[in-house]
Design an enzyme around this catalytic site. Sequence first.
Site, PDB file in Angstrom:
ATOM      1  N   LYS A  45       0.870  -1.184   0.000  1.00 43.15           N
ATOM      2  CA  LYS A  45       0.000   0.000   0.000  1.00 43.15           C
ATOM      3  C   LYS A  45       0.902   1.227   0.000  1.00 43.15           C
ATOM      4  O   LYS A  45       1.917   1.265   0.709  1.00 43.15           O
ATOM      5  CB  LYS A  45      -0.888   0.010   1.255  1.00 43.15           C
ATOM      6  CG  LYS A  45      -1.634   1.322   1.482  1.00 43.15           C
ATOM      7  CD  LYS A  45      -2.628   1.644   0.374  1.00 43.15           C
ATOM      8  CE  LYS A  45      -3.258   3.022   0.551  1.00 43.15           C
ATOM      9  NZ  LYS A  45      -4.172   3.373  -0.575  1.00 43.15           N
ATOM     10  N   CYS A 127      -0.030  11.358  -5.664  1.00 45.18           N
ATOM     11  CA  CYS A 127      -0.009  11.967  -4.335  1.00 45.18           C
ATOM     12  C   CYS A 127      -0.278  13.465  -4.501  1.00 45.18           C
ATOM     13  O   CYS A 127      -0.029  14.049  -5.556  1.00 45.18           O
ATOM     14  CB  CYS A 127       1.296  11.710  -3.615  1.00 45.18           C
ATOM     15  SG  CYS A 127       2.729  12.040  -4.583  1.00 45.18           S
TER      16      CYS A 127
HETATM   17  C1  YRO Z   1      -5.425   9.347  -3.871  1.00 48.52           C
HETATM   18  C2  YRO Z   1      -4.340   9.481  -2.817  1.00 48.52           C
HETATM   19  C3  YRO Z   1      -4.958   9.382  -1.432  1.00 48.52           C
HETATM   20  C4  YRO Z   1      -3.681  10.839  -2.956  1.00 48.52           C
HETATM   21  C5  YRO Z   1      -3.268   8.399  -3.033  1.00 48.52           C
HETATM   22  C6  YRO Z   1      -3.633   6.980  -2.585  1.00 48.52           C
HETATM   23  C7  YRO Z   1      -4.664   6.328  -3.456  1.00 48.52           C
HETATM   24  C8  YRO Z   1      -5.905   5.975  -2.977  1.00 48.52           C
HETATM   25  C9  YRO Z   1      -6.333   6.242  -1.571  1.00 48.52           C
HETATM   26  O1  YRO Z   1      -5.614   5.818  -0.633  1.00 48.52           O
HETATM   27  O2  YRO Z   1      -7.411   6.882  -1.450  1.00 48.52           O
HETATM   28  N1  YRO Z   1      -6.840   5.399  -3.788  1.00 48.52           N
HETATM   29  C10 YRO Z   1      -6.574   5.122  -5.116  1.00 48.52           C
HETATM   30  O3  YRO Z   1      -7.424   4.585  -5.871  1.00 48.52           O
HETATM   31  N2  YRO Z   1      -5.343   5.448  -5.612  1.00 48.52           N
HETATM   32  C11 YRO Z   1      -4.378   6.045  -4.836  1.00 48.52           C
HETATM   33  O4  YRO Z   1      -3.273   6.332  -5.364  1.00 48.52           O
END
Ligand code: YRO
Length: 308
Positions: A45, A127
């Site tokens: 993750k 990010c």
């Molecule tokens: C969207 C962010 C929270 C900035 C990064 C983590 C992430 C998330 C998340 O942790 O919400 N969900 C996704 O589908 N792709 C991602 O890259």
Amino acid sequence: VKMDAQIANVKFDGLFINASGVHCQLNNDLDELQANTFVAGTVTKSATLASRPGNPRPRYVDLAHGSINSMGLPNQGFDYYLNYALTRPSKPVILSVAGLSVAENLKMLTQIQESSFDGLTELNLSCPNVIGKPQLAYDFQATEEILTAVFSFFKKPLGVKLPPYFDLVHFDQMAAILNKFPLSHVNSINSIGNGLWVDPVTESVVIKPKNGFGGVGGAYILPTALANVRAFRMRLNPAIKLIGTGGVTTGADVFAHLLCGADIIAVGTQLQVEGPLVFERLTNELAAIMDEKNYQDIAELRGKLKTL
Ligand SMILES: CC(C)(C)CCc1c(C(=O)O)[nH]c(=O)[nH]c1=O
């Protein structure tokens, strides 16, 4: 059917990995994938320096043909995943990092550089950027700046995870930037950002964070994923390998990603829905297609998409 690939110094004995975010937050999740015959490697993750609980629930919902999520980067913190990568893997571990600032990303990458980790690192360019600016990957100048800063000290294999692009000029501009750097790979695509699902029964959105806006995954995003894999394969230096992510639910989808140029295939939403057995099913379905077409090795078809 021969199904292996190599990214930088890392050999994958097979085709499949998990998509970051799915089945990879805890050691047990990662161990279960590592033990799966049909999994070639695991991605952690995306990590921030400090552990995070993430957003209020419901923050992930399965939909008729995919998923929507606004998890908010729930993770155990960077050290947890670096330790996992250093102590336990039988198969490659890709360390995913997604700092909430450029400085946080540089801190985590410095720790990796100074550690004995010798696998692949993946910088999640979805990010957030500075307030008022789009995510890093949609800010081409910021992307070039952070990659310049990173490669001034980071000498281990490094790839980037990209959100989808939708304009051919954006493919040109992003590929021109990425080709300036000795990247091990590009992982394309992340979820399609800021989708919205409406439940007509409740007349409401279905996830709590961001008033229901969230990243869309699953079958809905396959055409966008295939376009991005193909567009970057056509534009990127051949030394930059491709992890194809997005919309894989069947062996035919895997075959399509391979034709577009993917070296490795990542499965997210369908892994979330079906569990780790999905990898055996995809392997068997792909093998059946390849047998029917009399292919012995994926190398014979990889990147060979025909046009009309
Ligand atoms: C969207 C962010 C929270 C900035 C990064 C983590 C992430 C998330 C998340 O942790 O919400 N969900 C996704 O589908 N792709 C991602 O890259």
